[in-house]
Design a protein around this motif. Sequence first.
Motif, PDB file in Angstrom:
ATOM      1  N   THR A  14       0.835  -1.210   0.000  1.00  0.00           N
ATOM      2  CA  THR A  14       0.000   0.000   0.000  1.00  0.00           C
ATOM      3  C   THR A  14       0.865   1.254   0.000  1.00  0.00           C
ATOM      4  O   THR A  14       1.986   1.241   0.515  1.00  0.00           O
ATOM      5  CB  THR A  14      -0.941   0.011   1.231  1.00  0.00           C
ATOM      6  OG1 THR A  14      -1.667   1.244   1.241  1.00  0.00           O
ATOM      7  CG2 THR A  14      -0.185  -0.128   2.537  1.00  0.00           C
ATOM      8  N   THR A  15       0.318   2.337  -0.575  1.00  0.00           N
ATOM      9  CA  THR A  15       1.001   3.632  -0.494  1.00  0.00           C
ATOM     10  C   THR A  15       0.591   4.392   0.766  1.00  0.00           C
ATOM     11  O   THR A  15       1.085   5.488   1.016  1.00  0.00           O
ATOM     12  CB  THR A  15       0.646   4.508  -1.715  1.00  0.00           C
ATOM     13  OG1 THR A  15      -0.780   4.626  -1.779  1.00  0.00           O
ATOM     14  CG2 THR A  15       1.159   3.889  -3.007  1.00  0.00           C
ATOM     15  N   ALA A  16      -0.339   3.807   1.544  1.00  0.00           N
ATOM     16  CA  ALA A  16      -0.752   4.456   2.799  1.00  0.00           C
ATOM     17  C   ALA A  16       0.437   4.483   3.766  1.00  0.00           C
ATOM     18  O   ALA A  16       1.396   3.724   3.624  1.00  0.00           O
ATOM     19  CB  ALA A  16      -1.927   3.707   3.415  1.00  0.00           C
ATOM     20  N   ARG A  17       0.348   5.370   4.758  1.00  0.00           N
ATOM     21  CA  ARG A  17       1.465   5.575   5.702  1.00  0.00           C
ATOM     22  C   ARG A  17       1.439   4.519   6.807  1.00  0.00           C
ATOM     23  O   ARG A  17       1.228   4.826   7.975  1.00  0.00           O
ATOM     24  CB  ARG A  17       1.394   6.987   6.283  1.00  0.00           C
ATOM     25  CG  ARG A  17       1.663   8.047   5.231  1.00  0.00           C
ATOM     26  CD  ARG A  17       1.368   9.455   5.715  1.00  0.00           C
ATOM     27  NE  ARG A  17       1.271  10.338   4.571  1.00  0.00           N
ATOM     28  CZ  ARG A  17       2.257  11.159   4.161  1.00  0.00           C
ATOM     29  NH1 ARG A  17       3.363  11.261   4.834  1.00  0.00           N
ATOM     30  NH2 ARG A  17       2.095  11.885   3.068  1.00  0.00           N
ATOM     31  N   VAL A  18       1.678   3.258   6.407  1.00  0.00           N
ATOM     32  CA  VAL A  18       1.684   2.154   7.374  1.00  0.00           C
ATOM     33  C   VAL A  18       3.101   1.904   7.891  1.00  0.00           C
ATOM     34  O   VAL A  18       4.081   2.379   7.296  1.00  0.00           O
ATOM     35  CB  VAL A  18       1.128   0.860   6.737  1.00  0.00           C
ATOM     36  CG1 VAL A  18      -0.347   1.012   6.422  1.00  0.00           C
ATOM     37  CG2 VAL A  18       1.909   0.498   5.480  1.00  0.00           C
ATOM     38  N   GLY A  19       3.192   1.164   8.977  1.00  0.00           N
ATOM     39  CA  GLY A  19       4.493   0.740   9.501  1.00  0.00           C
ATOM     40  C   GLY A  19       5.381   1.901   9.898  1.00  0.00           C
ATOM     41  O   GLY A  19       6.596   1.853   9.735  1.00  0.00           O
ATOM     42  N   LEU A  20       4.797   2.947  10.438  1.00  0.00           N
ATOM     43  CA  LEU A  20       5.583   4.145  10.755  1.00  0.00           C
ATOM     44  C   LEU A  20       6.430   3.970  12.013  1.00  0.00           C
ATOM     45  O   LEU A  20       7.332   4.772  12.261  1.00  0.00           O
ATOM     46  CB  LEU A  20       4.655   5.355  10.950  1.00  0.00           C
ATOM     47  CG  LEU A  20       3.808   5.752   9.738  1.00  0.00           C
ATOM     48  CD1 LEU A  20       2.956   6.972  10.080  1.00  0.00           C
ATOM     49  CD2 LEU A  20       4.686   6.049   8.524  1.00  0.00           C
ATOM     50  N   GLY A  21       6.127   2.948  12.809  1.00  0.00           N
ATOM     51  CA  GLY A  21       6.801   2.839  14.103  1.00  0.00           C
ATOM     52  C   GLY A  21       6.176   3.811  15.078  1.00  0.00           C
ATOM     53  O   GLY A  21       5.242   4.552  14.733  1.00  0.00           O
ATOM     54  N   ARG A  22       6.676   3.801  16.306  1.00  0.00           N
ATOM     55  CA  ARG A  22       6.107   4.744  17.279  1.00  0.00           C
ATOM     56  C   ARG A  22       7.143   5.143  18.312  1.00  0.00           C
ATOM     57  O   ARG A  22       8.061   4.381  18.627  1.00  0.00           O
ATOM     58  CB  ARG A  22       4.859   4.162  17.947  1.00  0.00           C
ATOM     59  CG  ARG A  22       5.079   2.854  18.666  1.00  0.00           C
ATOM     60  CD  ARG A  22       3.756   2.241  19.097  1.00  0.00           C
ATOM     61  NE  ARG A  22       3.343   2.690  20.420  1.00  0.00           N
ATOM     62  CZ  ARG A  22       2.453   2.043  21.173  1.00  0.00           C
ATOM     63  NH1 ARG A  22       1.870   0.939  20.726  1.00  0.00           N
ATOM     64  NH2 ARG A  22       2.127   2.500  22.360  1.00  0.00           N
ATOM     65  N   VAL A  23       7.020   6.366  18.804  1.00  0.00           N
ATOM     66  CA  VAL A  23       7.829   6.849  19.923  1.00  0.00           C
ATOM     67  C   VAL A  23       6.823   7.231  20.998  1.00  0.00           C
ATOM     68  O   VAL A  23       6.068   8.188  20.844  1.00  0.00           O
ATOM     69  CB  VAL A  23       8.721   8.044  19.514  1.00  0.00           C
ATOM     70  CG1 VAL A  23       9.890   7.555  18.675  1.00  0.00           C
ATOM     71  CG2 VAL A  23       7.944   9.093  18.726  1.00  0.00           C
ATOM     72  N   GLY A  24       6.780   6.427  22.067  1.00  0.00           N
ATOM     73  CA  GLY A  24       5.678   6.577  23.006  1.00  0.00           C
ATOM     74  C   GLY A  24       4.397   6.266  22.252  1.00  0.00           C
ATOM     75  O   GLY A  24       4.303   5.230  21.601  1.00  0.00           O
ATOM     76  N   HIS A  25       3.446   7.183  22.268  1.00  0.00           N
ATOM     77  CA  HIS A  25       2.232   6.970  21.481  1.00  0.00           C
ATOM     78  C   HIS A  25       2.265   7.773  20.179  1.00  0.00           C
ATOM     79  O   HIS A  25       1.294   7.797  19.434  1.00  0.00           O
ATOM     80  CB  HIS A  25       0.991   7.328  22.301  1.00  0.00           C
ATOM     81  CG  HIS A  25       1.122   8.604  23.073  1.00  0.00           C
ATOM     82  ND1 HIS A  25       1.337   9.805  22.479  1.00  0.00           N
ATOM     83  CD2 HIS A  25       1.101   8.847  24.406  1.00  0.00           C
ATOM     84  CE1 HIS A  25       1.423  10.740  23.400  1.00  0.00           C
ATOM     85  NE2 HIS A  25       1.293  10.188  24.587  1.00  0.00           N
ATOM     86  N   ALA A  26       3.374   8.456  19.901  1.00  0.00           N
ATOM     87  CA  ALA A  26       3.405   9.362  18.748  1.00  0.00           C
ATOM     88  C   ALA A  26       4.182   8.770  17.576  1.00  0.00           C
ATOM     89  O   ALA A  26       4.804   7.720  17.679  1.00  0.00           O
ATOM     90  CB  ALA A  26       4.022  10.695  19.171  1.00  0.00           C
ATOM     91  N   GLN A  27       4.130   9.501  16.441  1.00  0.00           N
ATOM     92  CA  GLN A  27       4.919   9.100  15.281  1.00  0.00           C
ATOM     93  C   GLN A  27       6.369   9.556  15.464  1.00  0.00           C
ATOM     94  O   GLN A  27       6.610  10.652  15.981  1.00  0.00           O
ATOM     95  CB  GLN A  27       4.346   9.735  14.011  1.00  0.00           C
ATOM     96  CG  GLN A  27       2.981   9.190  13.638  1.00  0.00           C
ATOM     97  CD  GLN A  27       2.389   9.899  12.431  1.00  0.00           C
ATOM     98  OE1 GLN A  27       3.108  10.401  11.581  1.00  0.00           O
ATOM     99  NE2 GLN A  27       1.070   9.936  12.370  1.00  0.00           N
ATOM    100  N   PRO A  28       7.307   8.746  15.007  1.00  0.00           N
ATOM    101  CA  PRO A  28       8.715   9.166  15.056  1.00  0.00           C
ATOM    102  C   PRO A  28       8.928  10.467  14.267  1.00  0.00           C
ATOM    103  O   PRO A  28       8.157  10.791  13.358  1.00  0.00           O
ATOM    104  CB  PRO A  28       9.456   7.999  14.397  1.00  0.00           C
ATOM    105  CG  PRO A  28       8.541   6.837  14.559  1.00  0.00           C
ATOM    106  CD  PRO A  28       7.148   7.390  14.482  1.00  0.00           C
ATOM    107  N   THR A  29       9.984  11.179  14.603  1.00  0.00           N
ATOM    108  CA  THR A  29      10.234  12.510  14.023  1.00  0.00           C
ATOM    109  C   THR A  29      10.226  12.497  12.488  1.00  0.00           C
ATOM    110  O   THR A  29       9.611  13.360  11.858  1.00  0.00           O
ATOM    111  CB  THR A  29      11.585  13.054  14.528  1.00  0.00           C
ATOM    112  OG1 THR A  29      11.511  13.140  15.953  1.00  0.00           O
ATOM    113  CG2 THR A  29      11.875  14.436  13.962  1.00  0.00           C
TER     114      THR A  29
END
Lengths: 247, 453
Positions: A14-29
């Motif tokens: 998919t071109t969707a923003r999947v597998g972004l990982g996480r820092v705490g509950h947020a998206q990585p920088t």
Amino acid sequence: MTTPSLWRDLRRFTTARVGLGRVGHAQPTAAHLDFQEAHARARDAVWSALDMPALTAVLGGHVVAVRSQAEDRRAYLLRPDLGRRLHAEDRDALAAKAMPGCVALVVADGLCATGVQAQAPALAAALRERLAADGWVLAPPVVATQARVALGDEIGAALGAAAVVMMIGERPGLSALDSVGIYLTWAPRPGRTDAERNCISNIRPAGLGVQEAARKAAWLLAAARRLGATGVALKDESPNTPALPSS
Amino acid sequence: MAFAQVVGGTRYLFPDLRSLMARATPPRSGDVLAGVAAASAAERVAAQRALADLPLRHFLNEAVVPYEQDEVTRLFLDGHDATAFAPVAHLTVGGFRDWLLAEADSAALAALAPGLTPEMVAAVSKICRLQDLVSIAAKCRVVTRFRNTIGLPGTLSIRLQPNDPVDDPKGVAAQILDGLLLGAGDAVIGVNPATDNVDNLCRLLAMLDALRERFAIPTQSCVLAHVTTTMLAIERGAPVDLVFQSIGGTEATNASFGVSLSLLREAREAALALRRGTLGDNLMYFETGQGSALSAEAHHGCDQQTIEARTYAVARAFSPLLVNSVVGFIGPEYLFDGKQITRAGLEDHFCGKLLGLPMGVDVCYTNHAEADQDDMDALLTLLGVAGVTYVMGVPGADDVMLAYQSTSFHDGLYARAVLGKRPAPEFAAWLERMGIAERTPERLPAAMAGALA
């Protein structure tokens, strides 16, 4: 921490923003700034303006420039009704150039002037070639600013056109910043509804190519001439060509 | 009936209830576009003062869309529960605001809901500040059930929204796995189809149902096709959990969506007959949004927020599992910026909850609105404090099919963390069993990898 293997596992589907990982509950920088960049570019595209001298130069010497009644971008966004009406002075100028029975080609900024600026020259050239080969008489190209799709109705009516072909910037998404749509309207006149048009959308380098878009538009116009109408009554049954890298 | 109010030495006249309601509405672009907004700040507050003095009973005698012309008006006036209304029957709109803030508790609000009409609720919202909209809604309790329990105190559910530009099943599945690993999906796993036809719908429904069965996920699935397409899928034996439909607050708006109350009844009965709910039979899913009536030229001279509240009277007639306003999707000509979107999102949640609905909000915006992620963070946080039933979860907040920005799976984690909320209990237990409750694994769990094979 990012999770590269998860990204690899999911992103290939998919071109969707999947597998972004996480820092705490947020998206990585990095993922956060990727998003901010995409949004910034989309916002800039919405608020961009056509470079008229450059566009006129590539479209040829006979370009007619017209404006809607929306005086600026803010008015354009707030009042779609004004973006559908021609500036009074420009209506008279167009009427002086009327060519009954012609096809009117309109290049309009819509919601993405930068996309139009990039793609309209090649798209207009491809359309002119196809439509001339089909025997259509083409009016001089019109460039319209602060324009909604329905502005083409008034432009077409002023020119006495049999049909109007409106190339217009589509609302930018985060992953499609440069899309142009073509709207075809048979017997254009104020009051036409969207149900009376055919649309070819997502024309951009990573979407539908300009040659393919021009081929579809020519097919639809030929069918519209036989049917005497565009819109829901006219289904796009143009033969599909094999998927090729867009030109 | 005409209304008059003096403010600052000027006497303002409002010829009827619909103009009084419209002029009293906090500013938004759609009401200006419709030509119904107050012409000045003073006129707006004059309308708010006059509205505050209006007895709630008046709304049973004058409707903003005539009874004879509109089946939505008939629905909520004919169905009005006078016994439930009795505790507030003596109040004005202003007195009702005070009562909601000072006296009402969760039990009283639940008992009152059938006695309220949407226009009473819209009226009181217009004289509420954001904090009133938050604190009153936070007292409402609405619990619904299909395969899990949604809306319990201390929970916040997420709709997993795995939209794909070409409805590619693998693209959808990859987004579902991503969302499940980030704790989303307890409200519903709900796909907006790119193509609304019955073959495509059946294909997507079969895929979603197989995925849910394979991992025994205690949730429900939905493909958000037109209700008539879903009815065809039911006839073909497709596994339909929830019936979705976009709805509006006037008969003519609904006609523009190709639906009517009788069609919605027929669809609900067809889905009930499948008996797929294990814990309850709330199986309708509705989406709404301010501005749709004007967009369809079906607003009858009303402001967009009043019409939106009327939409909830349509929804509550069908005991839905889920209802959400798609607040920022419609564009800047209706809600121009983050401020207008924020206010509208809180109004919609407030009105839905007071009318007894399991109200969620799609906290969202388009790229031509004056809004950004900061606005969405603020609205999400406010809604979380207000006890919103559910919000959306989209990978990275970017819906690659509908080309707008909603809340991300991460945003759901954030809201649950800062507000101390948990998923629906059955789903929370499933996350525990799968070992993904506390942290997201660095690799796709082996059990899940097969879903993409």
